[in-house]
Design a protein around this motif. Structure first.
Motif, mmCIF file in Angstrom:
data_model
loop_
_atom_site.group_PDB
_atom_site.id
_atom_site.type_symbol
_atom_site.label_atom_id
_atom_site.label_comp_id
_atom_site.label_asym_id
_atom_site.label_seq_id
_atom_site.Cartn_x
_atom_site.Cartn_y
_atom_site.Cartn_z
ATOM 1 N N GLY A 21 -63.043 18.368 -27.398
ATOM 2 C CA GLY A 21 -62.643 17.863 -28.714
ATOM 3 C C GLY A 21 -63.364 18.620 -29.819
ATOM 4 N N LEU A 78 -63.202 16.197 -36.008
ATOM 5 C CA LEU A 78 -64.124 15.905 -37.120
ATOM 6 C C LEU A 78 -65.586 16.108 -36.722
ATOM 7 C CD1 LEU A 78 -64.086 14.549 -40.042
ATOM 8 C CD2 LEU A 78 -64.550 12.405 -38.830
ATOM 9 N N LEU A 79 -66.027 15.418 -35.685
ATOM 10 C CA LEU A 79 -67.427 15.513 -35.276
ATOM 11 C C LEU A 79 -67.682 16.687 -34.336
ATOM 12 C CD1 LEU A 79 -68.441 11.773 -34.715
ATOM 13 C CD2 LEU A 79 -69.115 13.299 -36.583
ATOM 14 N N ASP A 114 -60.140 22.257 -27.184
ATOM 15 C CA ASP A 114 -59.319 21.247 -27.854
ATOM 16 C C ASP A 114 -57.857 21.550 -27.584
ATOM 17 O OD1 ASP A 114 -58.409 19.179 -29.694
ATOM 18 O OD2 ASP A 114 -60.373 19.357 -30.640
ATOM 19 N N VAL A 123 -57.545 23.921 -24.391
ATOM 20 C CA VAL A 123 -57.706 23.348 -23.048
ATOM 21 C C VAL A 123 -57.418 21.852 -23.142
ATOM 22 C CG1 VAL A 123 -59.364 22.779 -21.219
ATOM 23 C CG2 VAL A 123 -59.448 25.022 -22.310
ATOM 24 N N ASP A 124 -56.535 21.384 -22.257
ATOM 25 C CA ASP A 124 -56.303 19.946 -22.126
ATOM 26 C C ASP A 124 -57.254 19.444 -21.041
ATOM 27 O OD1 ASP A 124 -55.475 17.394 -21.488
ATOM 28 O OD2 ASP A 124 -53.337 17.847 -21.654
ATOM 29 N N ILE A 125 -58.243 18.659 -21.427
ATOM 30 C CA ILE A 125 -59.287 18.272 -20.473
ATOM 31 C C ILE A 125 -58.804 17.273 -19.426
ATOM 32 C CG2 ILE A 125 -61.226 18.805 -21.995
ATOM 33 C CD1 ILE A 125 -61.383 15.640 -22.414
ATOM 34 N N ASN A 150 -67.081 15.042 -25.792
ATOM 35 C CA ASN A 150 -66.887 14.455 -27.133
ATOM 36 C C ASN A 150 -65.445 14.018 -27.383
ATOM 37 O OD1 ASN A 150 -67.486 14.335 -30.241
ATOM 38 N ND2 ASN A 150 -65.836 15.853 -30.042
ATOM 39 N N ALA A 154 -61.925 12.220 -27.473
ATOM 40 C CA ALA A 154 -61.434 10.851 -27.261
ATOM 41 C C ALA A 154 -60.240 10.628 -28.163
ATOM 42 C CB ALA A 154 -62.518 9.822 -27.580
ATOM 43 N N ALA A 175 -70.484 8.459 -26.818
ATOM 44 C CA ALA A 175 -69.940 7.101 -26.713
ATOM 45 C C ALA A 175 -69.726 6.571 -28.126
ATOM 46 C CB ALA A 175 -70.876 6.230 -25.878
ATOM 47 N N TYR A 193 -60.574 1.496 -26.504
ATOM 48 C CA TYR A 193 -61.718 2.201 -27.103
ATOM 49 C C TYR A 193 -63.038 1.625 -26.579
ATOM 50 C CZ TYR A 193 -64.340 4.936 -30.477
ATOM 51 O OH TYR A 193 -65.212 5.838 -31.053
ATOM 52 N N LYS A 250 -65.633 3.692 -24.075
ATOM 53 C CA LYS A 250 -66.999 4.004 -24.528
ATOM 54 C C LYS A 250 -68.039 3.323 -23.633
ATOM 55 C CE LYS A 250 -65.685 6.802 -27.609
ATOM 56 N NZ LYS A 250 -65.865 8.226 -27.310
ATOM 57 N N PRO A 276 -72.778 6.897 -31.580
ATOM 58 C CA PRO A 276 -72.755 6.940 -33.040
ATOM 59 C C PRO A 276 -72.041 5.727 -33.625
ATOM 60 C CG PRO A 276 -71.604 8.852 -32.016
ATOM 61 C CD PRO A 276 -71.793 7.806 -30.968
ATOM 62 N N GLY A 277 -72.428 5.385 -34.846
ATOM 63 C CA GLY A 277 -71.670 4.406 -35.629
ATOM 64 C C GLY A 277 -70.570 5.105 -36.404
ATOM 65 N N VAL A 324 -68.230 6.931 -39.020
ATOM 66 C CA VAL A 324 -68.438 7.991 -40.013
ATOM 67 C C VAL A 324 -67.511 7.754 -41.201
ATOM 68 C CG1 VAL A 324 -68.237 10.478 -40.439
ATOM 69 C CG2 VAL A 324 -68.990 9.638 -38.195
HETATM 70 N N1 LIG Z 1 -65.634 9.355 -36.226
HETATM 71 C C1 LIG Z 1 -66.347 8.240 -35.976
HETATM 72 O O1 LIG Z 1 -66.544 7.388 -36.846
HETATM 73 C C2 LIG Z 1 -66.922 8.026 -34.603
HETATM 74 C C3 LIG Z 1 -67.831 6.976 -34.401
HETATM 75 C C4 LIG Z 1 -68.362 6.772 -33.132
HETATM 76 C C5 LIG Z 1 -67.980 7.585 -32.097
HETATM 77 N N2 LIG Z 1 -67.090 8.589 -32.321
HETATM 78 C C6 LIG Z 1 -66.716 9.413 -31.188
HETATM 79 O O2 LIG Z 1 -67.009 10.762 -31.493
HETATM 80 C C7 LIG Z 1 -66.064 11.603 -30.841
HETATM 81 C C8 LIG Z 1 -65.404 12.512 -31.863
HETATM 82 O O3 LIG Z 1 -64.756 11.695 -32.811
HETATM 83 P P1 LIG Z 1 -64.011 12.312 -34.077
HETATM 84 O O4 LIG Z 1 -64.111 11.319 -35.156
HETATM 85 O O5 LIG Z 1 -64.450 13.712 -34.315
HETATM 86 O O6 LIG Z 1 -62.498 12.281 -33.560
HETATM 87 P P2 LIG Z 1 -61.370 13.383 -33.700
HETATM 88 O O7 LIG Z 1 -60.086 12.691 -33.392
HETATM 89 O O8 LIG Z 1 -61.485 14.099 -35.015
HETATM 90 O O9 LIG Z 1 -61.725 14.411 -32.542
HETATM 91 C C9 LIG Z 1 -61.383 14.213 -31.201
HETATM 92 C C10 LIG Z 1 -60.809 15.513 -30.695
HETATM 93 O O10 LIG Z 1 -60.475 15.367 -29.317
HETATM 94 C C11 LIG Z 1 -59.326 16.179 -29.100
HETATM 95 N N3 LIG Z 1 -58.614 15.816 -27.881
HETATM 96 C C12 LIG Z 1 -57.823 14.738 -27.670
HETATM 97 N N4 LIG Z 1 -57.265 14.796 -26.446
HETATM 98 C C13 LIG Z 1 -57.727 15.929 -25.865
HETATM 99 C C14 LIG Z 1 -57.492 16.549 -24.615
HETATM 100 N N5 LIG Z 1 -56.675 15.997 -23.698
HETATM 101 N N6 LIG Z 1 -58.107 17.725 -24.339
HETATM 102 C C15 LIG Z 1 -58.930 18.298 -25.277
HETATM 103 N N7 LIG Z 1 -59.184 17.756 -26.483
HETATM 104 C C16 LIG Z 1 -58.580 16.577 -26.771
HETATM 105 C C17 LIG Z 1 -58.482 15.917 -30.338
HETATM 106 O O11 LIG Z 1 -57.480 16.911 -30.500
HETATM 107 C C18 LIG Z 1 -59.514 15.919 -31.433
HETATM 108 O O12 LIG Z 1 -59.681 17.194 -32.035
HETATM 109 C C19 LIG Z 1 -65.086 10.674 -30.132
HETATM 110 O O13 LIG Z 1 -65.508 10.505 -28.795
HETATM 111 C C20 LIG Z 1 -65.232 9.387 -30.901
HETATM 112 O O14 LIG Z 1 -64.871 8.274 -30.137
HETATM 113 C C21 LIG Z 1 -66.567 8.833 -33.545
#
Ligand SMILES: NC(=O)c1ccc[n+]([C@@H]2O[C@H](COP(=O)([O-])OP(=O)(O)OC[C@H]3O[C@@H](n4cnc5c(N)ncnc54)[C@H](O)[C@@H]3O)[C@@H](O)[C@H]2O)c1
Length: 273
Positions: free
Chosen positions: A16, A20-21, A40, A66-68, A94, A96, A154, A184, A188, A214-215, A217
């Protein structure tokens, strides 16, 4: 004292990685001299993200479509990384699915009673099965090397239940109110189990496995959502997008050399209230 946070030359695969993260994790690793490899889905253009990070941080970096959830794609990626860089040091699980129900206009689908089986299965496939497959294939390589680190991303919802009051919208009946998806919380919480399993399984093989929780964002959510959530957080605010970079470097580097099987909760204090 040597710099225990140094990641010079360490190859870090981030699933991923174009999200964002994921991009922030990759930037933090690059800033410490590491070589981020971002995986991703093709639509997110991970190659372009890898090129941007390489240019901005003056390190080698790679972004791969890559599709994980597909073992053959993860295996092919590992072979490519080994032939290109000769090593793999870090895996950050990362990726999800994280549908933003706080922005939902129609939230009915997200309620437990209506939750679609297809969404449940898709969420488990990415968040849990994807993390299992990447750990199985890439972690096994680390175990053969007798060295490596896995970090599972998580959530605060791995340690507390969702507060569904956060997502309520005026003018909707109880049955129509959006809810944080059940999948979700399950994904997690499951990742914490995977973390403990892998940590003890590979402890004698030099592979450390930890989680970060993380909490939420801040990412342009509505004022009412931000107010409600901030009032549940002792530090009084949602996370900034770069708030997790220090913890990621800590967990990926030798700074955490005596830690394995741990869940590092970084949530502004939410879960202690
Ligand atoms: N953003 C938040 O507030 C927050 C808070 C707590 C935890 N998290 C966790 O942090 C992680 C990143 O969150 P984020 O906000 O950046 O989300 P996001 O949706 O921006 O990023 C997740 C990435 O995973 C990729 N993805 C989905 N399916 C996939 C697959 N089959 N193969 C490869 N990549 C795939 C998506 O294309 C996406 O780019 C997640 O695990 C999320 O649960 C986020």
């Amino acid at each position: 004292m040597r710099d225990v946070f140094d990641l010079t030359g360490r190859v870090a695969i981030i699933t991923g990685g174009a999200g964002l993260l994921g991009q922030k994790h990759a930037e933090a690793i690059a800033a410490r001299g590491g070589i981020p490899v971002l995986l991703d889905l093709p639509a997110t253009e991970p190659g372009a993200v890898g090129t941007r990070i390489a240019g901005e941080y003056g390190v080698r970096a790679l972004g791969c479509a890559v599709d994980i959830t597909e073992p053959s794609q993860v295996q092919g990626l590992l072979e490519r990384v080994l032939s290109q860089f000769g090593r793999v040091d870090v895996l950050v699980n990362n990726a999800a699915n994280n549908p933003k129900v706080e922005n939902a206009v129609q939230g009915e689908w997200s309620r437990l009673e209506h939750f679609p089986l297809a969404v449940w299965e898709a969420d488990i496939a990415v968040g849990l099965t994807g993390a299992f497959l990447c750990s199985q294939i890439i972690g096994a390589q680390m175990a053969r090397q007798k060295r490596g680190v896995i970090v599972n991303v998580a959530s605060d919802l791995a340690v507390i239940g969702p507060d569904q009051r956060l997502y309520r919208q005026d003018g909707l009946s109880e049955e129509e109110q959006p809810a944080k998806p059940v999948s979700y919380s399950v994904v997690k919480t499951g990742l914490i189990g995977l973390t403990r399993y892998l940590a003890t399984y590979w402890a004698q093989s030099g592979v450390r496995v930890n989680a970060i929780s993380p909490g939420g964002v801040f990412n342009g959510q509505s004022d009412i959502f931000v107010q409600r959530l901030s009032s549940l957080i002792p530090l009084g605010r949602m996370a900034r997008i770069d708030d997790y970079q220090g913890a990621i470097v800590f967990l990926c580097s030798d700074a955490s050399s005596y830690m394995t099987g741990f869940n590092l909760v970084v949530d502004g204090g939410r879960s202690c209230w």
